[in-house]
Write an enzyme that holds these catalytic residues in place. Structure first.
Site, PDB file in Angstrom:
ATOM      1  N   LYS A 238       0.808  -1.228   0.000  1.00 41.08           N
ATOM      2  CA  LYS A 238       0.000   0.000   0.000  1.00 41.08           C
ATOM      3  C   LYS A 238       0.838   1.274   0.000  1.00 41.08           C
ATOM      4  O   LYS A 238       0.421   2.298  -0.525  1.00 41.08           O
ATOM      5  CB  LYS A 238      -0.950  -0.023   1.196  1.00 41.08           C
ATOM      6  CG  LYS A 238      -2.046  -1.069   1.017  1.00 41.08           C
ATOM      7  CD  LYS A 238      -3.352  -0.622   1.606  1.00 41.08           C
ATOM      8  CE  LYS A 238      -4.484  -1.514   1.152  1.00 41.08           C
ATOM      9  NZ  LYS A 238      -4.392  -2.862   1.763  1.00 41.08           N
TER      10      LYS A 238
ATOM     11  N   SER B  75       1.531  -9.823  -0.939  1.00 41.15           N
ATOM     12  CA  SER B  75       1.179  -8.402  -0.785  1.00 41.15           C
ATOM     13  C   SER B  75       1.501  -7.821   0.581  1.00 41.15           C
ATOM     14  O   SER B  75       1.732  -6.629   0.716  1.00 41.15           O
ATOM     15  CB  SER B  75      -0.297  -8.194  -1.111  1.00 41.15           C
ATOM     16  OG  SER B  75      -1.125  -9.020  -0.313  1.00 41.15           O
TER      17      SER B  75
ATOM     18  N   GLU C  38      -9.805   6.835   3.204  1.00 39.64           N
ATOM     19  CA  GLU C  38     -10.715   5.890   3.855  1.00 39.64           C
ATOM     20  C   GLU C  38      -9.887   4.679   4.237  1.00 39.64           C
ATOM     21  O   GLU C  38      -8.849   4.409   3.630  1.00 39.64           O
ATOM     22  CB  GLU C  38     -11.826   5.471   2.887  1.00 39.64           C
ATOM     23  CG  GLU C  38     -11.477   4.326   1.927  1.00 39.64           C
ATOM     24  CD  GLU C  38     -10.349   4.624   0.939  1.00 39.64           C
ATOM     25  OE1 GLU C  38     -10.114   5.808   0.665  1.00 39.64           O
ATOM     26  OE2 GLU C  38      -9.694   3.671   0.461  1.00 39.64           O
TER      27      GLU C  38
HETATM   28  C1  PLP Z   1      -5.256  -3.916   1.464  1.00 39.11           C
HETATM   29  C2  PLP Z   1      -4.551  -5.174   1.210  1.00 39.11           C
HETATM   30  C3  PLP Z   1      -4.936  -6.030   0.149  1.00 39.11           C
HETATM   31  C4  PLP Z   1      -6.115  -5.774  -0.735  1.00 39.11           C
HETATM   32  O1  PLP Z   1      -6.039  -4.638  -1.520  1.00 39.11           O
HETATM   33  P1  PLP Z   1      -5.771  -4.702  -3.091  1.00 39.11           P
HETATM   34  O2  PLP Z   1      -6.090  -3.312  -3.543  1.00 39.11           O
HETATM   35  O3  PLP Z   1      -6.678  -5.719  -3.681  1.00 39.11           O
HETATM   36  O4  PLP Z   1      -4.352  -5.045  -3.283  1.00 39.11           O
HETATM   37  C5  PLP Z   1      -4.186  -7.179  -0.073  1.00 39.11           C
HETATM   38  N1  PLP Z   1      -3.140  -7.502   0.721  1.00 39.11           N
HETATM   39  C6  PLP Z   1      -2.754  -6.717   1.748  1.00 39.11           C
HETATM   40  C7  PLP Z   1      -1.590  -7.146   2.582  1.00 39.11           C
HETATM   41  C8  PLP Z   1      -3.445  -5.530   2.033  1.00 39.11           C
HETATM   42  O5  PLP Z   1      -3.058  -4.763   3.063  1.00 39.11           O
END
Ligand code: PLP
Length: 397
Positions: A89, A377, A111
Site C-alpha cells: 500500500k 502483498s 478511507e
Molecule cells: C489492502 C490489502 C490487500 C487488498 O487490496 P488490493 O487493492 O486488492 O491489493 C491485499 N493484501 C494486503 C496485505 C493488504 O493490506
C-alpha cells in the site's frame, strides 16, 4: 487488445467517473494533470528515491526452494511484505502524496477498512508534514485498535463513520463527502484501483513498479523476463494490478487473481465479487459489485479485512470478462491452510489477504518447467491474533 484505460476512463464497459456535480472540480483537476505530473522528471526522480531509500525497494524476488519442491514447479515470491509499513500500500500513498503536493494541496483525506491503507497514508503525511484525516467505519475502529493507535501516533485524525454498516463502504462515503466540502486544499488518497477515473489508472501505474521489478529480477535469476504465471489476491485489486501491469500484453503469461470467497460463494457469506456480483455503480465507478435485485449493496464477508470490499476495480472486471485474467474464489479455510503452509515451508508468515493467492497453488496443475510468481502483498503481523486463535482451536479439538 487494449487492457488499459481509454480517454474517457473506461476499460471496455467498466470504469468511468459517475460523480456528483459537486465533485467535478476535484476530479477534473486530477484527470487533467495526473499524467503530466507522473511523467515529469521531478516526480520520477523523487518517487524512485523514496521507493528505494524510504520504502526499501526493490523488494526481493525470492526463489522458494522448499515450496517449489512441494508443488513440483518453480515458485518465486515477490516480497511486498518487506516494504515499510508491511505491504504494497505504501507504493501508492508515496506516489499520491507527491502528486498532491504538485497540485498544491496541503490536506490529505483517506478511507480505511482494516487500517492498512490508513496507516500507509498517515505515514506519508508525517513524512511530508501534511494534515491527515482518515475515515474509518466505527465498527472497524473497534476491531482494528492497533492500527487506529498507529495512525494517531503518526498524527492523523481518525474519524469514525457511523452510517450504514459502519465499515469500509461507509468510510468511503464520508471521505467523498469531505472532499466535496473541501475541494481546494484537499487531496483524497484512495487506497486501491477503485473509485472514479483517473484513480484506477493512477493507482495501477503507481503499483506497476511491482511488475517492472519482477521483469528484471526474473531475467537476472532465470534468464527469462516473463513468467508462466503471476498470481495475486484481489480485494479492490491494486496489488494484483501492479503485479500484472507489465505482463498485460504478453498473452503467454497467465494472470491469476484470488478473490475472497469467505465461507463459500454459495453461502452468501462471501466477498467474491466477480462470482456473485453484477454490473452497477459503486463509489463513482461502473464495475462488478455485490448487490440485491433492487441495487442495494450486499455487505461482504471475508476472514481478511483487506479483501471484504463489495466491489472490484474496473480493470479486473474487464480482464475477467475478456478472460485475459483468470479469477478464482478462495475460502477462509483454504487461505488459512495456505498461510500455515507458507510459514512452515519458507519461514514467512503472510498477511491473510496474501494467503488467498497461495491457496491457488493447491488447485492449479503446474508443469515442472513452469515459472510461477506469487505476489506476497503483505506480512502477517497484523493477523497474529487470528492465527493464534486458530492454533488454540486446533489444540483443543
Ligand atoms: C489492502 C490489502 C490487500 C487488498 O487490496 P488490493 O487493492 O486488492 O491489493 C491485499 N493484501 C494486503 C496485505 C493488504 O493490506
Amino acid at each position: 487488445m487494449n487492457y488499459h484505460v481509454n480517454e474517457k476512463g473506461f476499460y471496455g464497459g467498466f470504469g468511468g467517473a459517475y460523480i456528483p456535480e459537486m465533485m467535478y472540480q476535484n476530479i477534473e483537476e486530477l484527470r487533467e494533470k495526473y499524467l503530466d505530473i507522473m511523467n515529469s522528471a521531478t516526480f520520477k526522480t523523487e518517487f524512485a528515491q523514496l521507493l528505494r531509500n524510504y520504502v526499501g525497494r526493490p523488494s526481493p524476488l525470492y526463489y522458494a526452494k522448499r515450496m517449489s519442491a512441494h508443488y513440483k514447479t518453480n515458485i518465486y515470491i515477490k516480497r511486498e511484505d518487506l516494504n515499510h509499513t508491511g505491504s504494497h500500500k505504501i507504493n501508492n500513498t508515496i506516489g499520491q502524496i507527491l502528486i498532491a503536493r504538485q497540485l498544491g494541496k496541503t490536506r490529505i483525506i483517506a478511507e480505511t477498512g482494516a487500517g492498512q491503507h490508513g496507516v500507509a497514508t498517515a505515514t506519508v503525511c508525517a513524512l511530508f508534514g501534511m494534515k491527515c484525516v482518515v475515515y474509518m467505519g466505527s465498527l472497524d475502529v473497534k476491531r482494528q485498535m492497533p492500527n487506529v493507535l498507529r495512525m494517531k501516533m503518526l498524527g492523523a485524525d481518525v474519524i469514525p463513520a457511523e452510517s450504514g454498516n459502519k465499515t469500509l463502504k461507509d468510510a468511503t462515503n464520508e471521505a467523498l463527502r469531505d472532499w466535496i466540502n473541501n475541494p481546494l486544499d484537499t487531496h483524497y488518497i484512495i487506497g486501491s484501483v477503485v473509485g472514479p477515473h483517473p484513480y484506477p489508472d493512477m493507482v495501477a501505474r503507481l503499483q506497476s513498479v511491482i511488475s517492472e521489478e519482477i521483469r528484471w529480477q526474473l531475467k537476472e535469476q532465470t534468464g527469462r523476463e516473463k513468467p508462466d504465471y503471476v498470481i495475486a489476491c484481489v480485494g479492490g485489486g491494486s496489488n494484483a494490478a501492479g503485479a500484472f501491469y507489465h505482463f498485460l500484453e504478453a498473452d503467454e503469461v497467465k494472470l491469476v487473481g484470488a478473490e475472497a470467497a469467505g465461507l463459500g460463494v454459495e453461502t452468501g457469506e462471501t466477498a467474491a465479487t466477480l462470482f456473485v456480483g453484477s454490473p452497477g455503480v459503486l463509489h463513482s465507478s461502473l464495475t462488478m459489485l455485490m448487490q440485491t435485485a433492487d441495487g442495494q449493496i450486499i455487505e461482504p464477508y471475508s476472514i481478511s479485512a483487506g479483501l471484504d470490499y463489495p466491489g472490484i476495480g474496473p480493470q479486473h472486471a474487464y480482464l475477467h470478462k475478456t478472460h485475459r485474467g483468470i479469477y478464482q474464489p478462495v475460502t477462509d479455510k483454504e487461505a488459512v491452510d495456505a498461510a500455515f503452509k507458507l510459514t512452515k515451508l519458507e519461514g514467512i508468515i503472510p498477511a491473510l489477504e496474501s494467503a488467498h493467492a497461495f491457496a491457488l497453488l493447491e488447485r492449479i496443475k503446474f508443469k515442472p518447467s513452469d515459472i510461477v510468481v506469487m505476489n506476497l502483498s503483505g506480512r502477517g503481523d497484523k493477523d497474529m491474533q487470528t492465527y493464534i486463535d486458530l492454533m488454540k482451536h486446533e489444540q483443543t479439538k
